[in-house]
Scaffold this motif. Sequence first.
Motif, PDB file in Angstrom:
ATOM      1  N   SER A 157       0.840  -1.210   0.000  1.00  0.00           N
ATOM      2  CA  SER A 157       0.000   0.000   0.000  1.00  0.00           C
ATOM      3  C   SER A 157       0.867   1.248   0.000  1.00  0.00           C
ATOM      4  O   SER A 157       0.528   2.257  -0.631  1.00  0.00           O
ATOM      5  N   ILE A 158       2.007   1.203   0.695  1.00  0.00           N
ATOM      6  CA  ILE A 158       2.920   2.345   0.667  1.00  0.00           C
ATOM      7  C   ILE A 158       3.487   2.527  -0.723  1.00  0.00           C
ATOM      8  O   ILE A 158       3.547   3.650  -1.256  1.00  0.00           O
ATOM      9  N   ALA A 159       3.902   1.445  -1.342  1.00  0.00           N
ATOM     10  CA  ALA A 159       4.497   1.527  -2.680  1.00  0.00           C
ATOM     11  C   ALA A 159       3.530   2.101  -3.690  1.00  0.00           C
ATOM     12  O   ALA A 159       3.930   2.815  -4.623  1.00  0.00           O
ATOM     13  N   MET A 160       2.238   1.833  -3.521  1.00  0.00           N
ATOM     14  CA  MET A 160       1.252   2.291  -4.496  1.00  0.00           C
ATOM     15  C   MET A 160       0.675   3.657  -4.171  1.00  0.00           C
ATOM     16  O   MET A 160       0.037   4.282  -5.007  1.00  0.00           O
ATOM     17  N   ASP A 161       0.892   4.141  -2.946  1.00  0.00           N
ATOM     18  CA  ASP A 161       0.301   5.420  -2.532  1.00  0.00           C
ATOM     19  C   ASP A 161       0.872   6.584  -3.338  1.00  0.00           C
ATOM     20  O   ASP A 161       0.144   7.406  -3.884  1.00  0.00           O
ATOM     21  N   ASP A 162       2.182   6.658  -3.392  1.00  0.00           N
ATOM     22  CA  ASP A 162       2.853   7.723  -4.148  1.00  0.00           C
ATOM     23  C   ASP A 162       4.117   7.119  -4.757  1.00  0.00           C
ATOM     24  O   ASP A 162       5.228   7.309  -4.237  1.00  0.00           O
ATOM     25  N   PRO A 163       3.984   6.360  -5.861  1.00  0.00           N
ATOM     26  CA  PRO A 163       5.110   5.581  -6.397  1.00  0.00           C
ATOM     27  C   PRO A 163       6.350   6.408  -6.681  1.00  0.00           C
ATOM     28  O   PRO A 163       7.467   5.977  -6.377  1.00  0.00           O
ATOM     29  N   CYS A 164       6.178   7.595  -7.258  1.00  0.00           N
ATOM     30  CA  CYS A 164       7.347   8.405  -7.612  1.00  0.00           C
ATOM     31  C   CYS A 164       8.152   8.775  -6.371  1.00  0.00           C
ATOM     32  O   CYS A 164       9.384   8.673  -6.351  1.00  0.00           O
ATOM     33  N   LEU A 165       7.456   9.232  -5.323  1.00  0.00           N
ATOM     34  CA  LEU A 165       8.130   9.610  -4.085  1.00  0.00           C
ATOM     35  C   LEU A 165       8.819   8.412  -3.459  1.00  0.00           C
ATOM     36  O   LEU A 165       9.974   8.497  -3.026  1.00  0.00           O
ATOM     37  N   VAL A 166       8.109   7.282  -3.392  1.00  0.00           N
ATOM     38  CA  VAL A 166       8.659   6.091  -2.739  1.00  0.00           C
ATOM     39  C   VAL A 166       9.879   5.578  -3.493  1.00  0.00           C
ATOM     40  O   VAL A 166      10.919   5.264  -2.891  1.00  0.00           O
ATOM     41  N   ILE A 167       9.767   5.490  -4.826  1.00  0.00           N
ATOM     42  CA  ILE A 167      10.879   4.953  -5.618  1.00  0.00           C
ATOM     43  C   ILE A 167      12.114   5.838  -5.505  1.00  0.00           C
ATOM     44  O   ILE A 167      13.236   5.352  -5.303  1.00  0.00           O
ATOM     45  N   SER A 168      11.931   7.162  -5.618  1.00  0.00           N
ATOM     46  CA  SER A 168      13.087   8.064  -5.549  1.00  0.00           C
ATOM     47  C   SER A 168      13.750   7.997  -4.178  1.00  0.00           C
ATOM     48  O   SER A 168      14.981   8.001  -4.066  1.00  0.00           O
ATOM     49  N   THR A 169      12.932   7.915  -3.114  1.00  0.00           N
ATOM     50  CA  THR A 169      13.502   7.852  -1.761  1.00  0.00           C
ATOM     51  C   THR A 169      14.224   6.539  -1.531  1.00  0.00           C
ATOM     52  O   THR A 169      15.346   6.515  -0.994  1.00  0.00           O
ATOM     53  N   LEU A 170      13.607   5.418  -1.931  1.00  0.00           N
ATOM     54  CA  LEU A 170      14.233   4.119  -1.732  1.00  0.00           C
ATOM     55  C   LEU A 170      15.518   3.986  -2.546  1.00  0.00           C
ATOM     56  O   LEU A 170      16.508   3.395  -2.089  1.00  0.00           O
ATOM     57  N   THR A 171      15.508   4.527  -3.750  1.00  0.00           N
ATOM     58  CA  THR A 171      16.720   4.474  -4.580  1.00  0.00           C
ATOM     59  C   THR A 171      17.869   5.201  -3.892  1.00  0.00           C
ATOM     60  O   THR A 171      19.005   4.709  -3.844  1.00  0.00           O
ATOM     61  N   ALA A 172      17.567   6.375  -3.338  1.00  0.00           N
ATOM     62  CA  ALA A 172      18.605   7.128  -2.622  1.00  0.00           C
ATOM     63  C   ALA A 172      19.066   6.381  -1.376  1.00  0.00           C
ATOM     64  O   ALA A 172      20.262   6.379  -1.039  1.00  0.00           O
ATOM     65  N   LEU A 173      18.155   5.717  -0.687  1.00  0.00           N
ATOM     66  CA  LEU A 173      18.518   4.971   0.516  1.00  0.00           C
ATOM     67  C   LEU A 173      19.394   3.762   0.170  1.00  0.00           C
ATOM     68  O   LEU A 173      20.344   3.435   0.898  1.00  0.00           O
ATOM     69  N   ARG A 174      19.097   3.085  -0.918  1.00  0.00           N
ATOM     70  CA  ARG A 174      19.928   1.939  -1.320  1.00  0.00           C
ATOM     71  C   ARG A 174      21.344   2.382  -1.651  1.00  0.00           C
ATOM     72  O   ARG A 174      22.314   1.658  -1.434  1.00  0.00           O
ATOM     73  N   GLU A 175      21.462   3.607  -2.200  1.00  0.00           N
ATOM     74  CA  GLU A 175      22.801   4.128  -2.486  1.00  0.00           C
ATOM     75  C   GLU A 175      23.595   4.362  -1.203  1.00  0.00           C
ATOM     76  O   GLU A 175      24.824   4.412  -1.226  1.00  0.00           O
TER      77      GLU A 175
END
Length: 740
Positions: A617-635
């Motif tokens: 549900s988090i992933a689908m709530d605001d995909p752009c925000l979630v993906i960009s934040t997670l990508t930065a965190l993985r880095e």
Amino acid sequence: MSDEDQLFLTDSPPDAEPAGQAPWRVLVVDDDEEVHRATDYAFRRTLVLGRPLIMLHSYSGTDARALLAQDRDFALVLLDVVMEDAQAGLMLVEYIRRDCQMQTTRIILRTGQPGSAPELPIIEAYDINDYRTKSELTQTRLITAVTAALRSYDQIRMIAESRRGLELIVRSSADLMERHAMLSFAEGVLTQLAALLGLPRDGLVCVHRGDEKRGERADTFYVISAGGQLSDYLSCTLDKLTDTAVREAVSDALRQRQHQFTVSSTVLYLFADGHEAAVYMRSHQPLLPLDRQLVEVFATNLSAYFGNVHLIGELNRLAFLDGLTGLANRVQFIKDIETQLSAQLVGKEEPQALLLLDVKRFSELNNGLGHEVGNAYLKAIAQGLRAGFSAQTRVARLGGDVFGLVGSAAELAPERVRSLFEGGVLAGEHRLVVAFAAGYCALEGHRGSGLAALRRANIALARARLSAQAQRVSFDPIMEEQTAQRLALLRALRRDIQAQRLELWYQPQLDLQSGRMIGLEALMRWPDGTGGMVASPAVFVPLAEQAGLIVEMGLWALHRAAEDWVHLQGVADAPPRISVNVSMPQFRSGELQGQVAEVLARHALPAGTLELEITESIAMDDPCLVISTLTALREQGVRVAMDDFGTGYSSLSQLRTLPIDVLKIDRAFVSQIGERQGEMFVETVLALGKRIVAETVAEGVETPLQAEFLRQHGCHIAQGWLYAKAMPLQELKAWMAARI
């Protein structure tokens, strides 16, 4: 707005004062240094009525009192409303007028907070010259307001010793401020002028330019007050006046935009912030020079107050109407409920009801189609509701996508509302469906306030929002008891968060092939201090999200989990990583990336140690925000796990774009191992994990059969009661020691 109309800040030194002129002394009282600088800059090259200004500065009400105790020779005070506290400015006004007896000094109030506008009785009591919000005070408007105030001050000073009627001007100007309705204001103007000059009231007329907000034409002037025979022309346009002399004299003043003094009449021209008016006075002889001076002073003050009347009228209008739809707002709606309750109480109305409508999926529509379409959608719904009910039913927009109706219970029947929008509504180029969650509250027998009735309808609406089946929920008194319990629980939660009484418990994650512990999941617990729990995470975590506490809780959990992981590294078979759940509000805060970086640095966690769990549900709530934040965190070296996989509605294409290291199979599917359908789903998730190169973790493993099935089908990791329950840190250490 032109560049020269702005207040620019500069560190340039002020120009030298012109020599040989007595300057105006102005006291600026404000707690904002930049306001002082901007005010200085606005007048650095400006002469007001041919004279320069000397600005003295004070930064609080207390400092200003100390200054005024020694020096009271000020023509004008520019005064901030809110300084040390919300009443500091108004208390200083009282000190200036009452204690210092500075009656001729002009006062202009300024505020950066429109909601802190002074009450009309305060303006009436202390003769405040003007009130402005700082955002509207451009350089031109500030100079205009100061010029008007100083002209008023100068004229008052000039005739103070030669005319006792001066007291009447000050008194009458203050009296007029309480007449904030334009018609009453105009009537007050004529009354005061007649008393001031000893003229009969039947020779006075007041006209003003029309206002489209009142359904008038902006290019036309209307008679809004008149005496004697001319009173027949009230509300008529100026061109309808049959008295040619009056019509032409007023027209000349409006055309030339200045006062007109003739042998038989005087016309005062009033202008403030784009609003125009004129006052006609018939006389049998020209005004004496002193009377003319008196009238001009009166007109100067009147223009300032005239602008304030319009401002106060507009503020009152905005205070009770929704700016987007034109419906009543929440404040007015509560008044409407009170009116219906009063009428029902005396038996003048049939049973009344209150209905709240929450537009379903509005957020998705607004995000998907844009705010313009979203606004058009809300306006179309507002029009449909207004047109679909009788005038006796009051309709309001209470904020966001929530509408309210109060009226006859029979008229607010479910089928009535449903039928209004069967064909959807047109919003721009889109034909959109309309569906509501509805909270209903019958007002028959209600003995509380309008606010209490609205609160009950809100309780019912909250139930309807959460219900997957019910579109409309009627209020039941037991709901109020449950809500009170929920609020008590929320207060206790807020208290215990601040006292750091919440705990993290840990559930081990084991490698299904080797049996080695390879991770821990941190789980929030709320102990009651007696060995039990205040509430389960399923209750208090959503409560914390709704109350805005989850970001604070989440940051605490990250630090505590990292601290406990470091502590465990001295124990044999210590886990190489630790997993912490994160919520959507943490993503929306914009602080998650920085907070995680701080946690990693403070506790010196190696890369790959911290794993963040999100739900579908988090992933689908605001995909752009979630993906960009997670990508930065993985880095930064953070791992990402998708929790409870299979219970949400993510598509494979969306899953493909998410930076995921781990898929966690929900316990609901693990529990179905042994049943063909359940096993098929688990096999599908395991195969998907292999395809996207992600580890798979099975949650809720409770039987050897489940563990063996998972092991045979390539599941990497398991957690559940078969191995260990979630436990506090000390019990976890004992459990780890027992495994050696």
